[in-house]
Design a protein around this motif. Structure first.
Motif, PDB file in Angstrom:
ATOM      1  N   ARG A   1      54.902  36.491  87.131  1.00  0.00           N
ATOM      2  CA  ARG A   1      55.725  37.645  86.773  1.00  0.00           C
ATOM      3  C   ARG A   1      57.190  37.279  86.888  1.00  0.00           C
ATOM      4  NH1 ARG A   1      52.596  42.802  89.333  1.00  0.00           N
ATOM      5  NH2 ARG A   1      50.613  42.311  88.367  1.00  0.00           N
ATOM      6  N   TYR A   2      58.008  37.990  86.133  1.00  0.00           N
ATOM      7  CA  TYR A   2      59.444  37.749  86.105  1.00  0.00           C
ATOM      8  C   TYR A   2      60.186  38.883  86.796  1.00  0.00           C
ATOM      9  CZ  TYR A   2      58.333  34.472  82.356  1.00  0.00           C
ATOM     10  OH  TYR A   2      57.827  33.448  81.617  1.00  0.00           O
ATOM     11  N   HIS A   3      61.387  38.556  87.263  1.00  0.00           N
ATOM     12  CA  HIS A   3      62.309  39.567  87.773  1.00  0.00           C
ATOM     13  C   HIS A   3      63.691  39.209  87.229  1.00  0.00           C
ATOM     14  CE1 HIS A   3      63.828  42.595  90.587  1.00  0.00           C
ATOM     15  NE2 HIS A   3      64.909  41.829  90.588  1.00  0.00           N
ATOM     16  N   VAL A   4      64.294  40.092  86.482  1.00  0.00           N
ATOM     17  CA  VAL A   4      65.611  39.835  85.890  1.00  0.00           C
ATOM     18  C   VAL A   4      66.680  40.430  86.803  1.00  0.00           C
ATOM     19  CG1 VAL A   4      67.078  40.233  83.883  1.00  0.00           C
ATOM     20  CG2 VAL A   4      64.623  39.838  83.572  1.00  0.00           C
ATOM     21  N   LEU A   5      67.580  39.564  87.266  1.00  0.00           N
ATOM     22  CA  LEU A   5      68.655  40.002  88.163  1.00  0.00           C
ATOM     23  C   LEU A   5      69.723  40.818  87.437  1.00  0.00           C
ATOM     24  CD1 LEU A   5      69.332  36.796  90.284  1.00  0.00           C
ATOM     25  CD2 LEU A   5      68.183  38.897  91.018  1.00  0.00           C
ATOM     26  N   GLY A   6      69.957  40.487  86.195  1.00  0.00           N
ATOM     27  CA  GLY A   6      70.994  41.178  85.442  1.00  0.00           C
ATOM     28  C   GLY A   6      72.346  40.505  85.524  1.00  0.00           C
ATOM     29  N   GLY A   7      72.380  39.264  85.969  1.00  0.00           N
ATOM     30  CA  GLY A   7      73.639  38.533  86.049  1.00  0.00           C
ATOM     31  C   GLY A   7      73.628  37.547  87.198  1.00  0.00           C
ATOM     32  N   LEU A   8      74.804  37.033  87.510  1.00  0.00           N
ATOM     33  CA  LEU A   8      74.980  36.063  88.586  1.00  0.00           C
ATOM     34  C   LEU A   8      76.098  36.534  89.492  1.00  0.00           C
ATOM     35  CD1 LEU A   8      75.000  32.805  86.438  1.00  0.00           C
ATOM     36  CD2 LEU A   8      73.108  33.643  87.841  1.00  0.00           C
ATOM     37  N   LEU A   9      76.036  36.153  90.747  1.00  0.00           N
ATOM     38  CA  LEU A   9      77.151  36.417  91.652  1.00  0.00           C
ATOM     39  C   LEU A   9      78.371  35.648  91.155  1.00  0.00           C
ATOM     40  CD1 LEU A   9      75.337  36.042  95.084  1.00  0.00           C
ATOM     41  CD2 LEU A   9      75.971  38.164  93.908  1.00  0.00           C
TER      42      LEU A   9
ATOM     43  N   ALA B   1      82.516  35.519  92.340  1.00  0.00           N
ATOM     44  CA  ALA B   1      83.693  36.018  93.046  1.00  0.00           C
ATOM     45  C   ALA B   1      84.865  36.207  92.083  1.00  0.00           C
ATOM     46  CB  ALA B   1      84.077  35.060  94.169  1.00  0.00           C
ATOM     47  N   LEU B   2      85.025  35.284  91.136  1.00  0.00           N
ATOM     48  CA  LEU B   2      86.139  35.374  90.193  1.00  0.00           C
ATOM     49  C   LEU B   2      86.040  36.598  89.290  1.00  0.00           C
ATOM     50  CD1 LEU B   2      86.580  31.635  89.146  1.00  0.00           C
ATOM     51  CD2 LEU B   2      88.005  32.996  90.688  1.00  0.00           C
ATOM     52  N   ASP B   3      84.819  36.972  88.935  1.00  0.00           N
ATOM     53  CA  ASP B   3      84.619  38.124  88.062  1.00  0.00           C
ATOM     54  C   ASP B   3      84.345  39.411  88.834  1.00  0.00           C
ATOM     55  OD1 ASP B   3      84.938  36.550  85.750  1.00  0.00           O
ATOM     56  OD2 ASP B   3      82.815  35.970  85.790  1.00  0.00           O
ATOM     57  N   GLY B   4      84.365  39.326  90.153  1.00  0.00           N
ATOM     58  CA  GLY B   4      84.142  40.515  90.975  1.00  0.00           C
ATOM     59  C   GLY B   4      82.704  41.017  90.968  1.00  0.00           C
ATOM     60  N   VAL B   5      81.737  40.118  90.751  1.00  0.00           N
ATOM     61  CA  VAL B   5      80.323  40.507  90.742  1.00  0.00           C
ATOM     62  C   VAL B   5      79.714  40.145  92.092  1.00  0.00           C
ATOM     63  CG1 VAL B   5      78.081  40.224  89.629  1.00  0.00           C
ATOM     64  CG2 VAL B   5      80.172  40.097  88.260  1.00  0.00           C
ATOM     65  N   GLY B   6      79.420  41.169  92.875  1.00  0.00           N
ATOM     66  CA  GLY B   6      78.810  40.971  94.179  1.00  0.00           C
ATOM     67  C   GLY B   6      77.328  41.306  94.151  1.00  0.00           C
ATOM     68  N   PRO B   7      76.650  41.147  95.276  1.00  0.00           N
ATOM     69  CA  PRO B   7      75.207  41.394  95.343  1.00  0.00           C
ATOM     70  C   PRO B   7      74.801  42.810  94.929  1.00  0.00           C
ATOM     71  CG  PRO B   7      75.970  40.315  97.335  1.00  0.00           C
ATOM     72  CD  PRO B   7      77.189  40.667  96.530  1.00  0.00           C
ATOM     73  N   GLU B   8      75.669  43.778  95.195  1.00  0.00           N
ATOM     74  CA  GLU B   8      75.345  45.166  94.861  1.00  0.00           C
ATOM     75  C   GLU B   8      75.285  45.425  93.364  1.00  0.00           C
ATOM     76  OE1 GLU B   8      79.549  44.476  94.772  1.00  0.00           O
ATOM     77  OE2 GLU B   8      78.162  44.154  96.444  1.00  0.00           O
TER      78      GLU B   8
ATOM     79  N   VAL C   1      78.339  26.789  88.966  1.00  0.00           N
ATOM     80  CA  VAL C   1      78.782  27.202  90.301  1.00  0.00           C
ATOM     81  C   VAL C   1      78.224  28.586  90.620  1.00  0.00           C
ATOM     82  CG1 VAL C   1      80.792  27.816  91.699  1.00  0.00           C
ATOM     83  CG2 VAL C   1      80.844  25.764  90.287  1.00  0.00           C
ATOM     84  N   ASP C   2      78.312  29.521  89.675  1.00  0.00           N
ATOM     85  CA  ASP C   2      77.791  30.871  89.915  1.00  0.00           C
ATOM     86  C   ASP C   2      76.271  30.853  90.080  1.00  0.00           C
ATOM     87  OD1 ASP C   2      80.350  31.885  89.798  1.00  0.00           O
ATOM     88  OD2 ASP C   2      80.151  32.659  87.746  1.00  0.00           O
ATOM     89  N   GLY C   3      75.586  30.014  89.314  1.00  0.00           N
ATOM     90  CA  GLY C   3      74.143  29.892  89.443  1.00  0.00           C
ATOM     91  C   GLY C   3      73.744  29.358  90.809  1.00  0.00           C
ATOM     92  N   GLN C   4      74.463  28.359  91.286  1.00  0.00           N
ATOM     93  CA  GLN C   4      74.178  27.784  92.606  1.00  0.00           C
ATOM     94  C   GLN C   4      74.502  28.773  93.720  1.00  0.00           C
ATOM     95  OE1 GLN C   4      72.428  25.350  93.118  1.00  0.00           O
ATOM     96  NE2 GLN C   4      72.683  23.850  91.530  1.00  0.00           N
ATOM     97  N   THR C   5      75.606  29.496  93.576  1.00  0.00           N
ATOM     98  CA  THR C   5      75.970  30.510  94.569  1.00  0.00           C
ATOM     99  C   THR C   5      74.887  31.579  94.648  1.00  0.00           C
ATOM    100  OG1 THR C   5      78.322  30.139  94.157  1.00  0.00           O
ATOM    101  CG2 THR C   5      77.718  32.233  95.187  1.00  0.00           C
ATOM    102  N   THR C   6      74.425  32.034  93.498  1.00  0.00           N
ATOM    103  CA  THR C   6      73.376  33.044  93.444  1.00  0.00           C
ATOM    104  C   THR C   6      72.091  32.511  94.058  1.00  0.00           C
ATOM    105  OG1 THR C   6      74.390  33.955  91.443  1.00  0.00           O
ATOM    106  CG2 THR C   6      72.121  34.617  91.919  1.00  0.00           C
ATOM    107  N   ALA C   7      71.744  31.266  93.760  1.00  0.00           N
ATOM    108  CA  ALA C   7      70.525  30.659  94.307  1.00  0.00           C
ATOM    109  C   ALA C   7      70.572  30.604  95.829  1.00  0.00           C
ATOM    110  CB  ALA C   7      70.322  29.265  93.724  1.00  0.00           C
ATOM    111  N   HIS C   8      71.700  30.202  96.389  1.00  0.00           N
ATOM    112  CA  HIS C   8      71.825  30.131  97.847  1.00  0.00           C
ATOM    113  C   HIS C   8      71.714  31.522  98.475  1.00  0.00           C
ATOM    114  CE1 HIS C   8      72.563  25.887  98.304  1.00  0.00           C
ATOM    115  NE2 HIS C   8      73.477  25.934  97.347  1.00  0.00           N
TER     116      HIS C   8
END
Length: 106
Positions: A11-19, A21-28, A55-62
């Protein structure tokens, strides 16, 4: 892309983006809470992170690995490195370095 490859039957789960900091996208801003809730189901044994090698993909993964680690589920990532048919002379240094770190017995 995952569907085309036919290599995954889960099964898949779509996050809807990546974390980002530069674009102001946080976990919420992402669907991380529902993912953690789904992963806490005892039937879930593994969560495969299929994120871009940026970089954003790796940040999100961590971030996800930390959040999911508390649920006790195994968290893995897609392998990175030399693509099938890739010419070594045309690969960037980062791709070659990642491929060396992810090497396995032949």
């Amino acid at each position: 892309a995952m569907e085309r490859a036919g290599a995954f039957r889960g099964r898949y789960h779509v996050l809807g983006g990546l974390l980002s900091a530069l674009d102001g996208v946080g976990p919420e801003a992402l669907r991380i809470g529902p993912l953690v809730a789904r992963a806490s189901d005892p039937a879930v044994r593994e969560v495969v992170l299929a994120l871009p090698a940026t970089v954003d993909g790796q940040t999100t993964a961590h971030y996800l690995a930390d959040a999911l680690g508390r649920s006790g589920v195994s968290v893995t990532m897609l392998a990175r490195g030399v693509p099938v048919g890739g010419e070594l002379d045309w690969l960037d240094d980062g791709t070659i370095a990642q491929a060396m770190r992810a090497r396995r017995p032949a």
